[in-house]
Design an enzyme around this catalytic site. Structure first.
Site, PDB file in Angstrom:
ATOM      1  N   GLN A 127       1.099  -1.123   0.162  1.00  0.00           N
ATOM      2  CA  GLN A 127       0.089   0.595   0.726  1.00  0.00           C
ATOM      3  C   GLN A 127       0.808   1.392   0.134  1.00  0.00           C
ATOM      4  OE1 GLN A 127      -1.799   0.883   2.999  1.00  0.00           O
ATOM      5  NE2 GLN A 127      -3.920   1.625   1.935  1.00  0.00           N
ATOM      6  N   GLY A 128       0.843   2.086  -0.648  1.00  0.00           N
ATOM      7  CA  GLY A 128       1.568   3.063  -1.206  1.00  0.00           C
ATOM      8  C   GLY A 128       0.511   4.864  -0.624  1.00  0.00           C
ATOM      9  N   TYR A 129       0.606   4.769   1.065  1.00  0.00           N
ATOM     10  CA  TYR A 129      -0.181   6.306   1.310  1.00  0.00           C
ATOM     11  C   TYR A 129       0.406   6.484   1.981  1.00  0.00           C
ATOM     12  CZ  TYR A 129      -5.263   4.050  -0.304  1.00  0.00           C
ATOM     13  OH  TYR A 129      -6.713   3.641  -0.156  1.00  0.00           O
ATOM     14  N   SER A 130       1.045   6.590   2.865  1.00  0.00           N
ATOM     15  CA  SER A 130       1.284   7.578   4.089  1.00  0.00           C
ATOM     16  C   SER A 130       2.572   7.734   3.023  1.00  0.00           C
ATOM     17  CB  SER A 130       2.185   6.801   4.896  1.00  0.00           C
ATOM     18  OG  SER A 130       0.824   6.198   6.120  1.00  0.00           O
ATOM     19  N   GLU A 245     -12.595  -2.162   4.778  1.00  0.00           N
ATOM     20  CA  GLU A 245     -12.382  -3.590   5.444  1.00  0.00           C
ATOM     21  C   GLU A 245     -12.363  -2.924   6.849  1.00  0.00           C
ATOM     22  OE1 GLU A 245     -12.843  -6.758   4.954  1.00  0.00           O
ATOM     23  OE2 GLU A 245     -12.025  -7.371   6.395  1.00  0.00           O
ATOM     24  N   SER A 382      -4.272   7.268  13.074  1.00  0.00           N
ATOM     25  CA  SER A 382      -4.226   7.284  14.976  1.00  0.00           C
ATOM     26  C   SER A 382      -5.257   7.408  15.308  1.00  0.00           C
ATOM     27  CB  SER A 382      -3.032   7.817  15.152  1.00  0.00           C
ATOM     28  OG  SER A 382      -4.011   9.367  15.053  1.00  0.00           O
ATOM     29  N   ASN A 383      -4.909   6.886  16.797  1.00  0.00           N
ATOM     30  CA  ASN A 383      -6.356   6.847  17.543  1.00  0.00           C
ATOM     31  C   ASN A 383      -7.488   8.336  17.930  1.00  0.00           C
ATOM     32  OD1 ASN A 383      -6.342   4.133  17.379  1.00  0.00           O
ATOM     33  ND2 ASN A 383      -6.338   3.717  20.059  1.00  0.00           N
ATOM     34  N   GLU A 384      -5.980   9.757  17.551  1.00  0.00           N
ATOM     35  CA  GLU A 384      -5.933  10.263  17.802  1.00  0.00           C
ATOM     36  C   GLU A 384      -7.117  10.686  16.437  1.00  0.00           C
ATOM     37  OE1 GLU A 384      -2.874   9.208  18.269  1.00  0.00           O
ATOM     38  OE2 GLU A 384      -2.964   9.993  20.069  1.00  0.00           O
TER      39      GLU A 384
END
Lengths: 399, 373
Positions: A127-130, A245, A382-384
């Site tokens: 996956q090329g996201y970040s 998903e 992230s959870n934030e």
């Protein structure tokens, strides 16, 4: 209200249990039990092939694409049993991230070409996201693709690319219109990792493992037919991928398996001559997390049932992600605590050719895993960011 | 009341901080972590030369400090810089234990000079943090004593010229009486070790004693009277460990604060988000609590409430340590998960200290026992 599984669901669970007992190779489950970082590419491919043989690899795919077309409850049952049996995780990038996007937005040619290759293991996807500057703020990504005749020329850098070192292909978010508003100039491209100009550099994590990478693109020529859907509509596809998903986002199966493992360890470990599990402080820690986990399991089923009935999970998925990761991390914390001084050795760098465990065999990976699993509350939004989504949805965007 | 360091301790702190800032950067430490020895002989020698080891010993023992605050000052600096060299093992658990039983002045002098390494071989498989649980045996045979048993996670064993081995000469397996201490050269026949690196740096070994024969003069202190000096030395070790974590937490919070000011997401530094500011503030509040807990532990060292304050400090430091390590990683995001980033090592030093001589639960139980007494 009825908390019991239907007879069909119970029969399905029995079938999964039998499958795990008969088909899951012992070498694989043993590696997973001792920390799944030991799994090789070949191990993963072997498990995928076994599942594919049974027709259980592409669980969320419709039948016409060769999938199992399980509903959310079936997938939940499988995940529970797989975790209990120490089965390797299904590598999600091709199967449950890219494939749904191709099915919904890809061309007929793309579907016919890529989907069978995902199923039979021909192509390993990543996956090329970040990007280094675009983590939680994904839409600020900078990797750019410039159209030149029949090709895009791609330049930029992706990061945190999980198992990119094994990958044949990468699906990427790239900026195709630098002048548009952030979310509007992004496209979804499929890039062959063997194209000249693609370079994979390992990132070693704090527990010494190599599971993520940087992927650099220097004047990489990508045929225009590798564009998914329309140019500059990639953000829509990316969001679809991220929300699609999320049934296993709570990781209930992993937590249940992890908690059972902590209990086994706490029975074997001694504190003041008695099993650690009888130590009131440690017993309280186990009980506390088990209470939380039992509630989370039901929260998860509530949301899973809704999803089975066709309702798309909204902020519930964010809630499950936050609570699920906190609970898993708590269990990993208990596991390292349980083994006392034997948490200190660092077995992945153990004496060469010497595979003997230091201390009890279960102790080896626990402290390293505790650190590795700090990633759970960072990646996948992230959870934030999840809390921002919850707050924004529940409290109104205007506040 | 005066919470200032004495002039000597202030100088010690300044000297050590300056040295470590110049000499012990992340690249240097990563090289040390990757080395077969797991430590730098050069840095060890230079720090000994600067008097860092001597500061951990009393004047009677040949040093020029040795008090609770001397130990706290040194170990806070070592913790700040994430130093992995075995000061705790050689100087405190080894040298100060020799100092406590007496009669080993030459070896203590070598330790202070940086010429000798020591290791305490006390913990055993299955003993967890229970200090009195010693199953290894010592049996007198003429003028000799024969040692048998297994010792777990003996930190610095491979580098040490001598191990201080605890073994039982009498009493039940968990009694305080009956434990003796022996000074055993590591090349003694029957002593074998299996070494390995540790997650947070440094090395340890599993030690097997198989009919290890030493002269009875190797016994340190009285027959079966090893527990008290061991217990007193561990009080010093607890202060050192608590101070080390304090120093590491100072670094972790400083790195996090800096990162919050520079990392931009959604068009502004993430440190401008109030939700993150409050979490940073929580860490800083707890950090001050931790500093006071270390002061309690060091300041009450020579009093009747020594053990209570030590148990309290280690419990508090363990709780705050976990908070600071986890929150620092979380507020950084992915970068803190990478081995090459400074915080990764610092966070490991903080959390893994739990596993040396007792985690939060162990020290909570100790505190409950001691406050009921």
């Amino acid at each position: 209200m009825d908390l019991s599984y239907s007879p069909e669901e119970q029969a399905f669970r029995a079938e999964v249990q039998e499958f795990m007992a008969n088909e899951l190779p012992k070498e694989l489950s043993e590696k997973v039990r001792l920390g799944d970082e030991a799994l090789t590419k070949e191990d993963q491919e072997r498990w995928h092939a076994i599942l594919n043989e049974k027709g259980w690899l592409a669980q969320n795919w419709p039948k016409e694409f060769g999938g199992a077309a399980w509903n959310a409850v079936q997938r939940h049952i499988f995940e529970e049993e797989a975790a209990k049996a120490n089965a390797p995780r299904i590598v999600p990038f091709g199967l449950s991230m890219l494939a749904p996007v191709l099915m919904k937005f890809g061309s007929k040619e793309q579907q016919d070409h890529y989907l069978p290759r995902i199923l039979d293991g021909t192509d390993w996807w990543c996956q090329g996201y970040s990007e280094p500057g675009a983590g939680s703020d994904l839409a600020s990504l900078k990797t750019k693709a410039v159209r030149e005749g029949d090709h895009y020329i791609v330049n930029g850098q992706k990061t945190w690319t999980t198992l990119g070192q094994h990958a044949d292909w990468i699906f990427c978010l790239v900026r195709t219109d630098p002048d548009a508003k952030q979310q509007e100039g992004i496209s979804f491209l499929l890039i062959d990792m063997n194209t000249p100009g693609v370079e994979v550099r390992p990132i070693i994590l704090l527990d010494g493992t190599h599971e993520v990478n940087e992927v650099w693109f220097t004047d990489v020529k990508v045929p225009v037919e590798n564009l998914v859907g329309e140019e500059n509509k990639g953000w829509t596809y990316a969001k679809y991928l991220l929300t699609h998903e999320r049934t296993n986002i709570a990781g209930v199966g992993f937590s249940q398996a992890g908690l059972e493992s902590v209990k086994r360890i706490a029975k074997a470990e001694k504190a003041n001559g008695k099993p650690l599990i009888q130590n009131p402080h440690f017993a309280a820690r186990i009980a506390q997390v088990e209470i939380d986990l039992r509630a989370l399991a039901t929260s998860n089923l509530r949301i899973v049932s809704k999803a089975s009935a066709g309702e798309a999970p909204g902020i519930e998925a964010s809630m499950l992600k936050v609570k699920g990761t906190v609970i898993r991390q708590e269990i990993n914390d208990l596991a390292r605590r349980a083994v006392g001084p034997y948490a200190m050795p660092f077995p992945s760098e153990s004496v060469e050719g010497d595979n003997m465990a230091i201390g009890p065999d279960y102790a080896g990976p626990l402290a390293a895993q505790y650190f590795n699993y700090r990633k759970l509350s960072i990646f996948g939004g992230s959870n934030e960011v999840q809390k921002n989504i919850i707050a924004k949805t529940m409290m109104g965007g205007g506040r | 009341m005066n919470f200032d360091l004495t002039e000597e301790r202030q100088m010690l702190q300044d000297t050590l901080r300056r040295y470590l800032r110049e000499k012990y950067d992340t690249a240097t430490r990563n090289k040390i972590l990757d080395s077969d020895e797991g430590m730098s002989a050069e840095i060890w020698a230079e720090l000994a030369e600067l008097g860092v080891i001597g500061a951990l010993f009393t004047e009677d023992q040949g040093g020029f400090g040795g008090g609770g605050f001397d130990i706290a000052v040194v170990f806070e600096e070592l913790g700040r810089a994430g130093v992995v060299e075995p000061f705790l093992d050689t100087a405190i658990l080894g040298g100060r234990l020799l100092g406590a039983v007496g009669g080993q002045d030459d070896l203590v002098e070598e330790v202070i000079g940086g010429a000798a390494h020591l290791a305490l071989a006390h913990g055993e498989p299955g003993a967890r943090y229970d200090l009195t649980r010693v199953e290894s045996t010592a049996v007198a045979d003429g003028d000799d004593v024969v040692l048998n048993g297994r010792k777990a996670v003996v930190v610095n064993a491979e580098a040490a010229g001598h191990l201080i081995v605890s073994a039982r000469e009498s009493g039940a397996v968990d009694e305080t009486d009956g434990i003796s201490l022996f000074l055993v050269p590591t090349d003694t026949a029957g002593l074998t070790m299996r070494g390995y690196p540790m997650l947070a740096g440094g090395r340890a070994a599993e030690v097997t004693l198989d009919d290890v024969r030493v002269p009875s003069s190797a016994r340190l202190g009285g027959v079966g009277a090893g527990w008290q000096p061991l217990h007193d030395t561990l009080a010093l070790a607890h202060i050192a460990l608590a101070a080390e974590v304090l120093g590491a937490m100072v670094s972790a919070t400083a790195l996090t604060n800096e990162y919050l000011g520079t990392r931009k997401q959604f068009g502004r530094p993430i440190g401008t988000f109030q939700a993150l500011q409050h979490r940073m503030a929580d860490m800083l509040i707890e950090l001050e609590q931790a500093r006071s807990a270390v002061i309690n532990a060091a300041g009450y060292l020579e009093t009747d409430s020594r053990d209570l304050n030590i148990a309290g400090a280690r419990n508090l430091i363990s709780r705050v340590g976990r908070l600071v390590a986890e929150e620092s990683i979380q507020l950084h995001g992915g970068i803190a998960m990478t081995q090459e980033y400074e915080l990764a090592h610092i966070a490991k030093r903080i959390v893994m200290t739990d596993h040396r001589f007792g985690d939060a639960d162990y020290h909570l139980e100790r505190f409950i026992e001691l406050s009921a007494a």
